[in-house]
Design an enzyme around this catalytic site. Structure first.
Site, PDB file in Angstrom:
ATOM      1  N   ASP A 195      11.776   7.110  48.511  1.00  0.00           N
ATOM      2  CA  ASP A 195      11.806   6.511  47.171  1.00  0.00           C
ATOM      3  C   ASP A 195      12.534   5.173  47.258  1.00  0.00           C
ATOM      4  OD1 ASP A 195      12.524   6.428  44.054  1.00  0.00           O
ATOM      5  OD2 ASP A 195      11.075   8.041  44.301  1.00  0.00           O
ATOM      6  N   ASP A 196      13.099   4.733  46.186  1.00  0.00           N
ATOM      7  CA  ASP A 196      13.745   3.424  46.075  1.00  0.00           C
ATOM      8  C   ASP A 196      14.900   3.263  47.075  1.00  0.00           C
ATOM      9  OD1 ASP A 196      14.285   0.965  45.017  1.00  0.00           O
ATOM     10  OD2 ASP A 196      14.638   1.660  42.971  1.00  0.00           O
ATOM     11  N   LYS A 268       4.377   5.292  45.651  1.00  0.00           N
ATOM     12  CA  LYS A 268       4.833   5.515  44.264  1.00  0.00           C
ATOM     13  C   LYS A 268       5.176   4.138  43.705  1.00  0.00           C
ATOM     14  CE  LYS A 268       8.759   7.596  41.776  1.00  0.00           C
ATOM     15  NZ  LYS A 268       9.867   8.564  41.920  1.00  0.00           N
ATOM     16  N   ASP A 270       6.529   2.007  40.571  1.00  0.00           N
ATOM     17  CA  ASP A 270       7.430   2.304  39.457  1.00  0.00           C
ATOM     18  C   ASP A 270       7.622   1.066  38.565  1.00  0.00           C
ATOM     19  OD1 ASP A 270       9.418   3.360  37.892  1.00  0.00           O
ATOM     20  OD2 ASP A 270      10.750   3.891  39.537  1.00  0.00           O
ATOM     21  N   GLY A 309       4.833   7.846  31.512  1.00  0.00           N
ATOM     22  CA  GLY A 309       3.890   8.389  30.540  1.00  0.00           C
ATOM     23  C   GLY A 309       3.615   7.468  29.368  1.00  0.00           C
ATOM     24  N   ARG A 326       3.053   9.766  36.350  1.00  0.00           N
ATOM     25  CA  ARG A 326       4.172  10.418  35.673  1.00  0.00           C
ATOM     26  C   ARG A 326       3.850  10.492  34.186  1.00  0.00           C
ATOM     27  NH1 ARG A 326       9.332   9.666  37.955  1.00  0.00           N
ATOM     28  NH2 ARG A 326      10.120   9.614  35.828  1.00  0.00           N
ATOM     29  N   ASP A 330      12.642  10.486  33.607  1.00  0.00           N
ATOM     30  CA  ASP A 330      13.134  11.169  34.811  1.00  0.00           C
ATOM     31  C   ASP A 330      13.640  12.579  34.521  1.00  0.00           C
ATOM     32  OD1 ASP A 330      12.651   8.687  35.816  1.00  0.00           O
ATOM     33  OD2 ASP A 330      14.605   8.457  36.765  1.00  0.00           O
TER      34      ASP A 330
END
Ligand code: GLA
Length: 510
Positions: A195-196, A268, A270, A309, A326, A330
């Protein structure tokens, strides 16, 4: 005009030309773009820019973080000290900043509700500090062809929920080792997703570079592939990621090519920092840009949309080449967060299909904030939702009970069912919720959930599922019931019974 007056005016004008416009004020002028840089420990810095305008004892301006810019409220100056806030006092979540200026350096104490105070040092920055790059107009919409991936919901692991910014290449290798050794890979967990916080910046040619936690991404991909697993990575369509690291803004095609050259299998993507340049209504076009870029590499790369979303992403996620999107903010490792998200996915169920899944966020199973009963509920609910199963715990160090939850084959089979339907809430009875998911071959998964604070005695009957000629298997106890007619059980608080009912195919009688 009186000659004396003229002389006075000329004298004053000359004086102004050779002296500062004002005499040094008693209180220093804070008007500037103040830059605070906090080392992340991996060669990168988290930058905050305080744009301050002082007029007398009043301070106005803004606070610029990588993914937001907000006006300051209630700014006041008193001698060398000042204070301002991120929102008016009526907002209980506001952050208060208290500072002093000594020479040319500011010391600012950041007071966040429920968090320890943080002290920052800030110095005057250039006029460019915190300014955004020019906005690149989003492209016209078109449909990105299906990449053929993720025919069942992606399974794997992601670093964020447990490791946050503390993930590094050695940890990712050890996680891959664990997945290959502990049965998770063989149970279907395939992707190992960073991830990040892996990013550094850009080299002279504009290519994305990794920070010192990830010295060689290609070697890491080779290692993970050597374990029979695949490697995922993370970025943002904005100039910065959520953690303030380098994003893909203006470099989408180049980044996609870099990922492909490294051997990346999953991205992913974001939203975060993109929110400073684009409106929510630009999201589809902005995501499409990366969908096109990934496709142009010719490498199969799962495309995971992360924009919480917004904009009813389930209606257009597939159009931009998304394999999953998503559907919420979170998740946290708590019953409150998990159940609020999980039980709220019913209405968007029809938008999930093979290749394109609703993603209620990664698993928290094993992270310690819920009981085993609650983690079983988490896993069961995610399976009924045909949700991606991305473990978010430390797989190197997990209790056998947690591994058993993550690798329950019967539960995984419900999630991974080839029909690719997302389950729905059939009915609610007080704290009890009954959910069903149609499975291939006429089978049915039934989840009996108890959201209440005490145990619940529940009975379900086969006729409410129009499936009275079947065999039921309780996925958590392993008990099978030939000729399922009804099922009665006491379900623990926050617990579940997850059944799979298979129609009995009778041999025709002659
Ligand atoms: C956002 C995402 C999280 C995680 C972090 C990383 O909050 O929703 O899943 O990727 O950013 O900074």
């Amino acid at each position: 005009m009186n000659a004396n007056f003229f002389r006075t005016v000329v004298a004053a004008t000359l004086a102004a030309a050779v002296m500062p416009m004002r005499e040094t004020p008693a209180a220093p002028d804070l008007t500037a773009r103040w830059v605070s840089r906090v080392a992340n420990g991996d060669g990168t810095f988290r930058e905050t820019v305080f744009v301050l305008n002082q007029q007398g004892r009043t301070l106005t301006g803004s606070i610029i973080n990588p993914s937001s810019e907000q006006p300051i409220a209630e700014g006041t100056v008193e001698g060398n000290s000042f204070t301002f806030a991120s929102a008016p006092a009526t907002n209980p979540r506001r952050v208060v900043y208290r500072g002093t200026l000594a020479g040319d350096e500011m010391t600012i104490t950041v007071v966040r509700p429920g968090r320890p105070d943080q002290t920052l040092a800030a110095t005057r920055g250039p006029d460019s500090a915190g300014r955004l790059p020019e906005r690149i107009p989003p492209p016209a919409l078109h449909a990105v062809p299906d990449n053929g991936l993720a025919r069942t919901p992606p399974m794997g692991w992601n670093s964020w929920n447990h490791f946050r910014g503390m993930v590094d290449a050695a940890t990712v290798r050890a996680i891959a080792d664990a997945m290959a050794a502990n049965g998770m890979r063989d149970a279907g967990y395939l992707y190992v997703n960073i991830d990040d916080t892996w990013e550094l910046g850009r080299d002279a040619a504009g290519h994305i570079t990794t920070n010192r936690k990830f010295p060689d991404m290609k070697a890491l991909a080779d290692y993970v592939h050597g374990k029979g697993l695949q490697l995922g990575i993370y970025s943002s369509p904005g100039p910065f990621t959520c953690a303030g690291y380098e994003g893909s803004y203006g470099h989408e095609e180049d980044d996609a090519r870099t990922y492909a050259a490294w051997g990346i299998d999953y991205l992913k993507y974001d939203w975060c920092g993109a929110g400073r340049l684009y409106k929510d209504s630009d999201m589809q076009a902005v995501y499409q840009k990366m969908g096109d870029a990934l496709r142009a590499t010719g490498r199969p790369i799962v495309f995971s949309l992360c924009q919480y979303g917004r904009q009813e992403v389930w209606k257009w996620g597939a159009e931009v080449g998304g394999n999953l999107w998503r559907t919420t903010g979170d998740i946290q490792d708590s019953w409150e967060s998990m159940s609020r998200i999980g039980f709220n996915q019913d209405e968007i169920s029809p938008f999930a299909k093979p290749g394109h899944w609703n993603d209620p966020d990664m698993l928290e199973v094993g992270n310690g904030g819920m009981t085993e009963i609650e983690y079983r509920t988490h896993m069961s609910l995610w399976a009924l939702l045909a949700a991606p199963l991305l473990a978010g715990n430390d797989l190197r160090d997990m209790k056998p009970e947690i591994l058993k939850i993550l690798t329950n084959r019967d539960v995984i089979a419900i999630d991974q069912d080839p029909l690719g339907r997302q389950g729905r809430r059939l009915r609610t009875d007080g704290d009890v919720e009954i959910w069903t998911k149609a499975l291939a071959g006429g089978s049915l998964a039934i989840g009996v959930f108890n959201r209440g604070a005490g145990p619940a005695q529940v009975t379900i009957k086969c006729d409410e599922f129009q499936l009275c000629d079947g065999e039921a298997r309780d996925t958590w106890s392993g008990v099978s019931y030939v000729h399922f007619t009804s099922y009665a059980a006491s379900i623990a608080s926050h617990g579940v019974a997850l059944l799979r009912v298979t129609p009995l195919h009778r041999v025709p009688q002659f």
